[in-house]
Design a protein around this motif. Structure first.
Motif, PDB file in Angstrom:
ATOM      1  N   ALA A 128      37.738  42.052  30.496  1.00 50.02           N
ATOM      2  CA  ALA A 128      37.649  42.692  31.812  1.00 50.02           C
ATOM      3  C   ALA A 128      37.997  44.169  31.672  1.00 50.02           C
ATOM      4  O   ALA A 128      38.852  44.561  30.891  1.00 50.02           O
ATOM      5  CB  ALA A 128      38.601  42.024  32.787  1.00 50.02           C
ATOM      6  N   ALA A 129      37.328  45.010  32.420  1.00 51.16           N
ATOM      7  CA  ALA A 129      37.584  46.446  32.375  1.00 51.16           C
ATOM      8  C   ALA A 129      38.941  46.740  32.995  1.00 51.16           C
ATOM      9  O   ALA A 129      39.342  46.142  33.985  1.00 51.16           O
ATOM     10  CB  ALA A 129      36.496  47.197  33.124  1.00 51.16           C
ATOM     11  N   ARG A 130      39.651  47.673  32.384  1.00 54.32           N
ATOM     12  CA  ARG A 130      40.963  48.037  32.889  1.00 54.32           C
ATOM     13  C   ARG A 130      40.795  48.866  34.155  1.00 54.32           C
ATOM     14  O   ARG A 130      39.995  49.794  34.211  1.00 54.32           O
ATOM     15  CB  ARG A 130      41.689  48.844  31.824  1.00 54.32           C
ATOM     16  CG  ARG A 130      43.162  49.040  32.129  1.00 54.32           C
ATOM     17  CD  ARG A 130      43.827  49.759  31.013  1.00 54.32           C
ATOM     18  NE  ARG A 130      43.364  51.145  31.050  1.00 54.32           N
ATOM     19  CZ  ARG A 130      43.570  52.014  30.079  1.00 54.32           C
ATOM     20  NH1 ARG A 130      44.192  51.677  29.007  1.00 54.32           N
ATOM     21  NH2 ARG A 130      43.132  53.241  30.182  1.00 54.32           N
ATOM     22  N   GLN A 131      41.544  48.524  35.177  1.00 56.14           N
ATOM     23  CA  GLN A 131      41.471  49.234  36.449  1.00 56.14           C
ATOM     24  C   GLN A 131      42.217  50.560  36.344  1.00 56.14           C
ATOM     25  O   GLN A 131      43.298  50.635  35.772  1.00 56.14           O
ATOM     26  CB  GLN A 131      42.081  48.385  37.570  1.00 56.14           C
ATOM     27  CG  GLN A 131      41.327  47.117  37.827  1.00 56.14           C
ATOM     28  CD  GLN A 131      39.951  47.397  38.408  1.00 56.14           C
ATOM     29  OE1 GLN A 131      39.766  48.353  39.135  1.00 56.14           O
ATOM     30  NE2 GLN A 131      38.993  46.545  38.072  1.00 56.14           N
ATOM     31  N   ARG A 132      41.614  51.608  36.899  1.00 53.46           N
ATOM     32  CA  ARG A 132      42.225  52.933  36.882  1.00 53.46           C
ATOM     33  C   ARG A 132      43.076  53.100  38.122  1.00 53.46           C
ATOM     34  O   ARG A 132      42.728  52.654  39.208  1.00 53.46           O
ATOM     35  CB  ARG A 132      41.123  53.996  36.862  1.00 53.46           C
ATOM     36  CG  ARG A 132      41.666  55.401  36.651  1.00 53.46           C
ATOM     37  CD  ARG A 132      40.547  56.402  36.605  1.00 53.46           C
ATOM     38  NE  ARG A 132      39.784  56.470  37.824  1.00 53.46           N
ATOM     39  CZ  ARG A 132      40.165  57.171  38.909  1.00 53.46           C
ATOM     40  NH1 ARG A 132      41.280  57.829  38.907  1.00 53.46           N
ATOM     41  NH2 ARG A 132      39.411  57.188  39.988  1.00 53.46           N
ATOM     42  N   ASP A 133      44.208  53.754  37.949  1.00 56.33           N
ATOM     43  CA  ASP A 133      45.095  54.019  39.072  1.00 56.33           C
ATOM     44  C   ASP A 133      44.442  55.086  39.959  1.00 56.33           C
ATOM     45  O   ASP A 133      44.113  56.177  39.496  1.00 56.33           O
ATOM     46  CB  ASP A 133      46.449  54.515  38.552  1.00 56.33           C
ATOM     47  CG  ASP A 133      47.435  54.771  39.677  1.00 56.33           C
ATOM     48  OD1 ASP A 133      47.250  54.185  40.764  1.00 56.33           O
ATOM     49  OD2 ASP A 133      48.390  55.549  39.480  1.00 56.33           O
ATOM     50  N   PRO A 134      44.211  54.775  41.251  1.00 58.79           N
ATOM     51  CA  PRO A 134      43.530  55.743  42.114  1.00 58.79           C
ATOM     52  C   PRO A 134      44.340  57.011  42.358  1.00 58.79           C
ATOM     53  O   PRO A 134      43.792  58.035  42.761  1.00 58.79           O
ATOM     54  CB  PRO A 134      43.296  54.991  43.421  1.00 58.79           C
ATOM     55  CG  PRO A 134      43.944  53.667  43.296  1.00 58.79           C
ATOM     56  CD  PRO A 134      44.475  53.518  41.920  1.00 58.79           C
TER      57      PRO A 134
END
Length: 122
Positions: free
Chosen positions: A105-111
């Motif tokens: 799964a792609a790592r989520q970026r901190d908005p």
């Protein structure tokens, strides 16, 4: 081919053709269009018959051919991610074949943090 065109659009196109070409030329244009369409259908049927004659039994196997597997992106992905024993095959719906490893799964970026920026790349 024309599944998305409704009767309302057909009526509008017919009225536009009537106003553009006039009632005198419209029947002859419709006849010419029908004749042209008939010639195109005959040509396609002839090409299909010639292919069937030249390929023989192989022609039926062409109907089952999935051309999406030859898309450059899919082909390269298959070649780069393929193990010697287990070749992952991606299906059009995103599922993978039995025995193929699932992609991470792609790592989520901190908005709150800005995206990375490379001065030399832009």
């Amino acid at each position: 081919m024309f599944d998305s065109i409704g009767w309302g659009e057909i009526v509008v196109l017919a009225l536009a053709a009537l106003f553009i070409f006039g009632p005198e030329r419209l029947p002859s244009l419709a006849k010419d269009a029908a004749t042209g369409l008939k010639k195109v259908r005959e040509a396609v049927t002839g090409v299909r018959g010639q292919l069937h004659e030249s390929l023989g039994d192989d022609f039926d196997s062409l109907k089952d051919l999935d051309l999406r597997q030859y898309h450059p992106k899919t082909f390269i992905r298959q070649q780069l991610l393929a193990d010697e024993d287990d070749t992952p095959v991606r299906r059009p719906n995103g599922a993978t074949a039995v025995g193929a490893p699932r992609p991470a799964a792609a790592r989520q970026r901190d908005p709150a943090t800005p995206p990375p920026y490379d001065v030399d790349a832009t």
